[in-house]
Design a protein around this motif. Structure first.
Motif, mmCIF file in Angstrom:
data_model
loop_
_atom_site.group_PDB
_atom_site.id
_atom_site.type_symbol
_atom_site.label_atom_id
_atom_site.label_comp_id
_atom_site.label_asym_id
_atom_site.label_seq_id
_atom_site.Cartn_x
_atom_site.Cartn_y
_atom_site.Cartn_z
ATOM 1 N N VAL A 1 0.647 -1.044 -0.189
ATOM 2 C CA VAL A 1 -0.149 0.031 -0.112
ATOM 3 C C VAL A 1 1.377 1.636 0.195
ATOM 4 C CG1 VAL A 1 -1.349 1.101 1.110
ATOM 5 C CG2 VAL A 1 -1.858 -0.950 0.771
ATOM 6 N N GLY A 2 2.061 1.188 0.723
ATOM 7 C CA GLY A 2 2.791 1.980 0.942
ATOM 8 C C GLY A 2 3.431 2.570 -0.664
ATOM 9 N N VAL A 3 3.983 1.965 -1.704
ATOM 10 C CA VAL A 3 4.708 1.917 -2.823
ATOM 11 C C VAL A 3 3.617 2.016 -3.557
ATOM 12 C CG1 VAL A 3 5.221 0.544 -5.216
ATOM 13 C CG2 VAL A 3 6.283 0.369 -2.441
ATOM 14 N N LEU A 4 2.064 1.615 -3.934
ATOM 15 C CA LEU A 4 1.400 2.361 -4.587
ATOM 16 C C LEU A 4 0.774 3.652 -3.820
ATOM 17 C CD1 LEU A 4 -0.415 1.101 -6.606
ATOM 18 C CD2 LEU A 4 -2.669 -0.360 -5.174
ATOM 19 N N SER A 5 0.076 3.731 -3.022
ATOM 20 C CA SER A 5 -0.410 4.772 -2.710
ATOM 21 C C SER A 5 0.404 5.808 -2.904
ATOM 22 C CB SER A 5 -0.813 4.921 -0.962
ATOM 23 O OG SER A 5 0.163 5.020 -0.340
ATOM 24 N N ALA A 6 1.879 5.942 -3.408
ATOM 25 C CA ALA A 6 2.535 6.871 -3.023
ATOM 26 C C ALA A 6 1.955 7.904 -4.802
ATOM 27 C CB ALA A 6 3.576 6.517 -3.721
ATOM 28 N N THR A 7 0.751 6.924 -5.514
ATOM 29 C CA THR A 7 0.272 7.698 -6.679
ATOM 30 C C THR A 7 -0.393 7.390 -7.393
ATOM 31 O OG1 THR A 7 1.423 5.789 -8.454
ATOM 32 C CG2 THR A 7 3.223 7.127 -7.692
ATOM 33 N N GLU A 8 -1.194 6.491 -6.415
ATOM 34 C CA GLU A 8 -2.673 6.811 -7.261
ATOM 35 C C GLU A 8 -3.419 6.008 -5.439
ATOM 36 O OE1 GLU A 8 -4.389 2.323 -8.760
ATOM 37 O OE2 GLU A 8 -1.967 2.753 -9.287
ATOM 38 N N LEU A 9 -5.162 6.508 -5.560
ATOM 39 C CA LEU A 9 -5.883 6.198 -4.610
ATOM 40 C C LEU A 9 -6.078 4.705 -3.889
ATOM 41 C CD1 LEU A 9 -8.137 7.240 -2.555
ATOM 42 C CD2 LEU A 9 -9.703 7.125 -4.078
ATOM 43 N N VAL A 10 -6.029 4.191 -2.945
ATOM 44 C CA VAL A 10 -6.440 3.107 -2.184
ATOM 45 C C VAL A 10 -6.900 3.300 -1.396
ATOM 46 C CG1 VAL A 10 -4.615 1.259 -1.749
ATOM 47 C CG2 VAL A 10 -3.628 2.556 -2.654
ATOM 48 N N ARG A 11 -8.490 1.399 -2.275
ATOM 49 C CA ARG A 11 -9.614 1.677 -1.157
ATOM 50 C C ARG A 11 -9.093 -0.110 -0.370
ATOM 51 N NH1 ARG A 11 -13.918 5.941 -2.061
ATOM 52 N NH2 ARG A 11 -13.372 6.699 -3.661
ATOM 53 N N ILE A 12 -9.748 0.230 0.591
ATOM 54 C CA ILE A 12 -9.701 -0.332 1.916
ATOM 55 C C ILE A 12 -10.650 -1.754 2.662
ATOM 56 C CG2 ILE A 12 -7.448 -1.235 3.532
ATOM 57 C CD1 ILE A 12 -5.757 0.099 2.845
ATOM 58 N N ASN A 13 -10.716 -2.302 2.141
ATOM 59 C CA ASN A 13 -12.496 -3.075 3.020
ATOM 60 C C ASN A 13 -12.083 -3.517 4.099
ATOM 61 O OD1 ASN A 13 -13.847 -2.817 1.391
ATOM 62 N ND2 ASN A 13 -13.543 -4.693 -0.025
ATOM 63 N N VAL A 14 -12.115 -3.128 5.103
ATOM 64 C CA VAL A 14 -11.726 -3.666 6.514
ATOM 65 C C VAL A 14 -12.676 -3.957 7.204
ATOM 66 C CG1 VAL A 14 -9.774 -2.546 7.037
ATOM 67 C CG2 VAL A 14 -12.099 -1.304 7.834
ATOM 68 N N LEU A 15 -13.150 -4.867 8.576
ATOM 69 C CA LEU A 15 -14.481 -5.484 9.020
ATOM 70 C C LEU A 15 -15.434 -4.368 10.007
ATOM 71 C CD1 LEU A 15 -12.111 -8.714 10.877
ATOM 72 C CD2 LEU A 15 -13.654 -9.132 8.682
ATOM 73 N N ASP A 16 -14.330 -3.237 10.581
ATOM 74 C CA ASP A 16 -14.916 -2.165 11.899
ATOM 75 C C ASP A 16 -14.539 -2.015 11.555
ATOM 76 O OD1 ASP A 16 -13.615 -3.507 13.350
ATOM 77 O OD2 ASP A 16 -15.381 -5.267 13.774
ATOM 78 N N ALA A 17 -14.265 -0.730 12.846
ATOM 79 C CA ALA A 17 -13.831 0.316 13.577
ATOM 80 C C ALA A 17 -12.275 0.169 14.342
ATOM 81 C CB ALA A 17 -14.536 1.498 14.068
ATOM 82 N N ALA A 18 -12.384 -1.093 15.162
ATOM 83 C CA ALA A 18 -11.489 -0.814 15.553
ATOM 84 C C ALA A 18 -10.153 -2.159 14.623
ATOM 85 C CB ALA A 18 -11.794 -2.272 16.462
ATOM 86 N N HIS A 19 -10.881 -2.802 13.466
ATOM 87 C CA HIS A 19 -10.308 -3.516 12.249
ATOM 88 C C HIS A 19 -9.166 -2.364 11.539
ATOM 89 C CE1 HIS A 19 -9.126 -6.098 9.056
ATOM 90 N NE2 HIS A 19 -8.258 -6.053 9.772
ATOM 91 N N GLU A 20 -9.846 -1.079 11.684
ATOM 92 C CA GLU A 20 -9.123 -0.056 10.353
ATOM 93 C C GLU A 20 -8.189 0.671 11.545
ATOM 94 O OE1 GLU A 20 -10.927 4.374 9.284
ATOM 95 O OE2 GLU A 20 -12.040 3.362 9.367
ATOM 96 N N ALA A 21 -8.325 1.050 13.231
ATOM 97 C CA ALA A 21 -7.372 1.445 13.292
ATOM 98 C C ALA A 21 -5.985 0.439 13.470
ATOM 99 C CB ALA A 21 -8.294 1.698 14.551
ATOM 100 N N HIS A 22 -6.759 -0.627 13.703
ATOM 101 C CA HIS A 22 -5.441 -1.587 13.505
ATOM 102 C C HIS A 22 -5.072 -1.331 11.753
ATOM 103 C CE1 HIS A 22 -3.089 -5.401 13.772
ATOM 104 N NE2 HIS A 22 -4.075 -5.891 12.912
ATOM 105 N N VAL A 23 -5.627 -1.195 11.374
ATOM 106 C CA VAL A 23 -4.704 -1.195 9.565
ATOM 107 C C VAL A 23 -4.064 -0.265 9.618
ATOM 108 C CG1 VAL A 23 -5.233 -0.819 7.541
ATOM 109 C CG2 VAL A 23 -6.322 -2.948 9.105
ATOM 110 N N ARG A 24 -4.515 1.149 9.986
ATOM 111 C CA ARG A 24 -4.192 2.246 9.873
ATOM 112 C C ARG A 24 -2.702 2.439 11.249
ATOM 113 N NH1 ARG A 24 -6.819 7.049 7.960
ATOM 114 N NH2 ARG A 24 -8.851 6.929 8.345
ATOM 115 N N ALA A 25 -2.813 1.824 11.402
ATOM 116 C CA ALA A 25 -1.096 1.353 12.829
ATOM 117 C C ALA A 25 0.035 0.984 11.778
ATOM 118 C CB ALA A 25 -1.521 0.818 14.218
ATOM 119 N N HIS A 26 -0.009 0.045 11.069
ATOM 120 C CA HIS A 26 0.043 -1.288 10.108
ATOM 121 C C HIS A 26 0.799 0.553 9.105
ATOM 122 C CE1 HIS A 26 0.770 -5.070 11.169
ATOM 123 N NE2 HIS A 26 -0.524 -4.707 11.789
ATOM 124 N N LEU A 27 -0.368 1.205 8.320
ATOM 125 C CA LEU A 27 0.395 2.439 7.766
ATOM 126 C C LEU A 27 1.058 3.271 8.124
ATOM 127 C CD1 LEU A 27 -2.862 1.803 5.068
ATOM 128 C CD2 LEU A 27 -0.805 0.537 4.939
#
Length: 335
Positions: A37-63
Motif C-alpha cells: 500500500v505504501g508503494v501504490l498509494s504514492a501515486t494513486e488512491l487505495v481503497r481498503i475493506n476492513v471489518l469494522d472501526a477497530a480493524h480500521e485502527a489496526h490497519v492504520r497503525a500498520h500504514l
C-alpha cells in the motif's frame, strides 16, 4: 473491460485478517501488505475493506509512516478473506452511457466451494458500487477476476482447468461461458490455455501463468527443469500461445519469465509466480521470492513497462495464503 494498464481512479483491496489462510504465519503478512500500500498509494488512491472501526485502527497503525495517508480510504465492508481480485466487483466502461462505469456482480463460491463460509465475500461487489456511486449489475454466473485476462481490444484469455471446472458453472459449457463473457465484459474473442501451476487452489487461474502486458503481448511463466512438475503444463501452455491469434489474425508476442525454485510450507508446494504482479497507474508491483530469477524477471518487466517503476516485494510469506499481489487487488478504471 479496460485492461489493467489503462488509467485507474483507484485500486481496491480487502485487508488480510483470516488467520486460517496463513496458518501459523499470519504476522509477517500485514507488514508486506503495508509496504504494498505504501508503494501504490504514492501515486494513486487505495481503497481498503476492513471489518469494522477497530480493524480500521489496526490497519492504520500498520500504514502509519509507510503509506500516503491522503491516498488511502477505508470502508467497513467485512469480508471472509483477502482475495479482492476474486470476490470484488469487476468494472467495465460504457462509452456514451449516462453512467460510464458499471460494476459487475458475478457470483463467488470460494473457488468451487473449497473454503466456506464465503457469504461476506459474495456480498462485496454491490457495496463497492454503492461507495463509488456507480450502478451494479448482478450476473448469474460464478467468475473470479483472477481467472481472466483482457487486452482492452476485444480479447480475453483464460484456462480450461478453471472456467470449465464443474465446481463453477456446471450447466453452461464452453459455448455458454464464452457467450456470457462476451456479453458482460465487452470482449469478442476468447483464448483458452490449459492447466495452471502446482499449488494453485483456484483450479488454474490465468494470473499465475500468463498476463497481457499490451494489446498483442503477453508474459508467460516457463519451467526449464524437465523434472519439475510445473514443466509439462507450462510447456503445453507455451505451445498453445504460439498457435493463438487475436481476432484480427495477429499472433501474440510472447515474453517468457522463469519460474522460481519451489516455495514450500510444511511439505506443500505453494503457487509462487512472478506473473502475479499488479499494474498500477505509475508502478508495477511484482512478487519476488529471494530467488536467482527475481532480477532477470524484473528486468524483463521493466523493458515491457518503460513508463512505470517496476518494484519487487518479497512475497515468500504472503504466498502461503496461495496468492500474491494480483490476487489481493482489484482496479477501478477511470470513468
Amino acid at each position: 473491460m479496460p485492461p489493467e494498464w489503462a488509467p485507474h481512479q483507484c485500486t481496491w483491496i480487502s485487508w488480510p485478517h483470516n488467520r486460517d489462510s496463513w496458518p501459523g504465519k499470519f504476522e509477517p503478512v500485514e507488514p508486506v501488505m503495508a509496504r504494498f500500500v505504501g508503494v501504490l498509494s504514492a501515486t494513486e488512491l487505495v481503497r481498503i475493506n476492513v471489518l469494522d472501526a477497530a480493524h480500521e485502527a489496526h490497519v492504520r497503525a500498520h500504514l502509519e509512516g509507510v503509506a500516503t495517508a491522503a491516498n488511502v480510504r477505508f470502508h467497513h465492508f467485512p469480508t471472509n478473506d483477502a482475495w479482492c481480485r476474486d470476490h470484488g466487483a469487476i468494472f467495465v466502461s460504457r462509452a456514451g452511457a449516462d453512467a460510464p462505469l458499471l460494476a459487475l456482480d458475478f457470483g463467488f463460491n470460494a473457488w468451487g466451494g473449497k473454503y466456506p463460509p464465503f457469504d461476506r465475500d459474495n456480498a462485496i461487489p454491490p457495496q463497492m458500487a454503492e461507495a463509488l456511486g456507480v450502478p451494479c449489475r448482478s450476473i448469474d454466473m460464478i467468475l473470479e477476476g483472477g481467472s481472466i485476462e483482457v487486452n482492452g481490444a476485444g480479447a480475453l484469455m483464460t484456462t480450461e482447468n478453471c472456467l470449465l471446472n464443474p465446481n463453477r458453472n456446471p450447466t453452461m459449457g464452453r459455448d455458454g461461458i464464452e457467450a456470457a463473457l462476451k456479453a458482460n465484459l465487452g470482449v469478442n474473442h476468447v483464448m483458452w490455455l490449459g492447466d495452471g501451476i502446482v499449488g494453485d487452489d483456484t483450479d488454474g487461474h490465468i494470473d499465475d501463468i500468463t498476463r497481457f502486458v499490451a494489446e498483442d503481448t503477453v508474459v508467460t511463466m516457463i519451467e526449464g527443469d524437465a523434472g519439475d512438475e510445473n514443466h509439462a503444463p507450462l510447456a503445453e501452455n507455451r505451445e498453445r500461445l504460439d498457435t493463438l491469434r487475436l481476432a484480427d489474425g495477429r499472433p501474440l508476442n510472447v515474453v517468457e519469465l522463469s519460474m522460481p525454485r519451489p516455495v514450500c510450507f510444511n511439505g506443500d508446494r505453494l503457487p509462487a509466480s512472478h506473473a502475479n504482479f499488479y499494474i498500477g497507474n505509475q508502478v508495477v508491483i511484482v512478487p519476488v521470492f529471494n530467488d536467482p530469477v527475481d532480477a532477470p524477471n524484473l528486468a524483463r518487466l521493466r523493458d515491457l513497462f518503460p513508463g512505470r517503476d517496476v518494484v519487487g516485494i518479497d512475497c515468500t510469506d504472503v504466498v502461503l495464503g496461495l496468492g500474491a499481489f494480483h490476487c489481493l487487488t482489484q482496479q477501478v478504471p477511470a470513468a
